[in-house]
Write an enzyme that holds these catalytic residues in place. Structure first.
Site: not given
Ligand code: NAP
Length: 493
Positions: A181, A51, A243, A238
């Protein structure tokens, strides 16, 4: 010899959140490295979208600064950096409003658009559905479009489903790339190669030879300035839901028929569905929650979590241990101890496969005793794979045994640079190879296992136990594994 890389098909990539931390620290440096290695054709175009009011030059300057900060100086070749920067454009788009979408379409359609079009949503998950809807409404989808999204993919099963449904309304599943990742890390992929490219491991990769598995993701940093944001999630959401469970799947899955994305993901899904639910009293005996208080790291005092939250009262866990069990033939009786936390003594992530001891030792006490084999995959820092073996200490001083690591790491042996996980994953998105990305049913299955644990904490009012920053978590974490006659491999660090 330096590895050579084949260029990928030319593509256009739009990074929503192109001025944010993820884009500047990981995605753009990652793309630069792929460019440096000759993988990006000259036609590749990169669009930052956010933005903020920025000119193209302003954005290019911002990214140049980011490269200086996040790419090693030795890799910053002037001509290469200039050529990379030339690829960049900036489009002002408000993802939640109507402004900027037509400008984005005009920018993408200018010149010769590439068939492959990647939209990387490096913005909060609250915007995923809206962006996909806007892409459809503003006619920005092409047959070669892929959409990339990343954690947090929801905070529980229901919210994850809502995200998947919102994105799935406008894109086919094969176009959606859910990044974890950790799966792009060299040593995690090496795990698959070690298991399935060597005859050696697979026959003993089961309850007959393996005693237990430990998966640790330890961080020395605290939540710091992001404490407010972190407080909405906590260690379990998290780290464990994504993961750590993904790593558990790769350790535990059956050999897939091929490396085809669905063949691999079908096997991972079976593991997630075989996890024994942790409900009722098991929540108390098989999980530990912790939260750091003030302490010291490397001799320097550091504040506690609540201080970082400016005294706000919170029962969010910054540390968690879960003893997971897989209900199938291969893993019957083999616990998987999962552990993650902030403000632990060091930053390291590793998977430890602990083999059983030999059934009978012919070596007396004087030899120093036998240590059971273990395979240690270090994910960070310094990715490596080591197999600890017992050998004879050299020399004529009597028979003494020694536990030594057999180094199976390519990078340490050949001194090559391990690419960052995002680099490989970004190239896989362009190639359309989804093997290392999570399918929506995997995300759902992981949440289905996590939700009852969190529910149990609420039901039993299991608030986190305090631990000193710089320690290995609450004493309960040591007690949990000690009850099984085992201990954490902190010495493997
Ligand atoms: P960040 O630093 O706060 O950046 C957010 C980016 O999104 C900025 O470029 C911001 O620019 C843009 N943005 C926000 N609202 C927007 C809107 N309505 N329309 C268009 N652009 C908008 O956040 P981040 O750390 O990069 O993280 C982004 C997402 O990735 C988060 O969901 C995070 O959880 C996830 N993630 C981050 C990391 C990481 O290492 N940082 C790792 C894994 C996952 P403007 O304000 O100018 O619009």
């Amino acid at each position: 010899m330096a590895p050579s890389f084949k260029p990928v098909e030319p593509f256009d990539i739009v990074v929503f959140g192109g001025t944010g931390d993820l884009a500047l620290r990981k995605l753009l440096p990652g793309l630069y490295h792929r460019d440096l290695d000759g993988q990006l054709e000259p036609q590749v175009r990169i669009f930052g979208a956010a933005r903020g009011t920025l000119t193209r030059e302003g954005y290019q300057k911002m990214v140049r600064e980011a490269l200086k900060q996040f790419v090693k100086e030795a890799d910053l070749e002037r001509a290469k950096v200039d050529a990379f920067i030339e690829r960049l454009q900036f489009v002002r788009v408000d993802a939640s409003g109507d402004a900027g979408w037509d400008d984005l379409r005009a920018a993408l359609e200018e010149g010769t658009p590439n068939d492959i079009r990647v939209f990387y949503l490096a913005v909060g998950p609250g915007l995923f559905g809206t962006i996909c809807k806007k892409l459809a409404e503003h006619d920005l989808r092409t047959p070669g479009t892929r959409i990339v999204i990343e954690k947090p993919l929801g905070t529980d099963f229901a919210s994850a489903q809502a995200i998947n449904d919102a994105v799935g309304e406008h894109f086919e599943e094969h176009q959606i790339f859910r990044i974890d990742h950790y799966l792009g890390k060299e040593s995690v992929q090496n795990l698959v190669v070690l298991r399935f490219a060597n005859r050696l491991f697979e026959p003993i990769w089961n309850a007959t030879a393996i005693d237990h598995v430990q998966i640790t993701v330890a961080e020395d940093l605290g939540a710091g300035e992001r404490a407010g944001y972190y407080d909405q999630s906590g260690a379990t959401r998290d780290m464990v839901q994504n993961h750590i469970l993904q790593m558990l799947c790769l350790v535990a899955m059956e050999p897939p028929a091929s490396l085809d994305a669905d063949a691999l993901r079908d096997e991972k899904l079976k593991v997630l569905r075989s996890l024994r639910p942790i409900v009722g009293d098991d929540v108390r005996s098989k999980t530990v929650r912790g939260q750091y208080r003030g302490g010291a790291i490397d001799g320097k005092p550091v504040p506690g979590y609540l201080e970082e939250l400016n005294g706000h009262v919170s029962t969010t866990e910054t540390f968690v241990v879960v003893k997971a069990e897989i209900e199938n033939w291969r893993w019957n009786g083999v616990p998987f101890y999962l552990r993650t936390g902030k403000r632990l003594p060091s930053r390291h992530s590793e998977i430890v496969i602990q083999f059983k001891s030999v059934p009978h030792s012919i070596f007396g006490e004087a030899t120093g005793g036998l240590t059971a084999n273990r395979l240690v995959l270090r994910l960070q820092p310094n990715e490596s794979v080591k197999l600890f073996m017992t050998i004879k200490d050299p020399g004529p001083g009597g028979l003494r045994l020694r536990d030594v690591p057999l180094n199976l790491s390519f990078a340490e042996t050949f001194h090559i640079r391990y690419p960052d996980a995002y680099e490989r994953l970004l190239m896989d998105v362009v190639r359309g190879n989804a093997s290392l990305f999570m399918r929506k049913d995997e995300v759902a299955a992981a949440w289905r296992w996590i939700d009852p644990i969190r529910q149990g904490w609420e039901d039993f009012n299991m608030t986190p136990k305090l631990y000193a920053a710089g320690s290995w978590g609450p004493t309960d974490a040591t007690a949990l594994i000690a009850r099984d006659g085992r201990n954490w491999y902190e010495d493997a660090i």
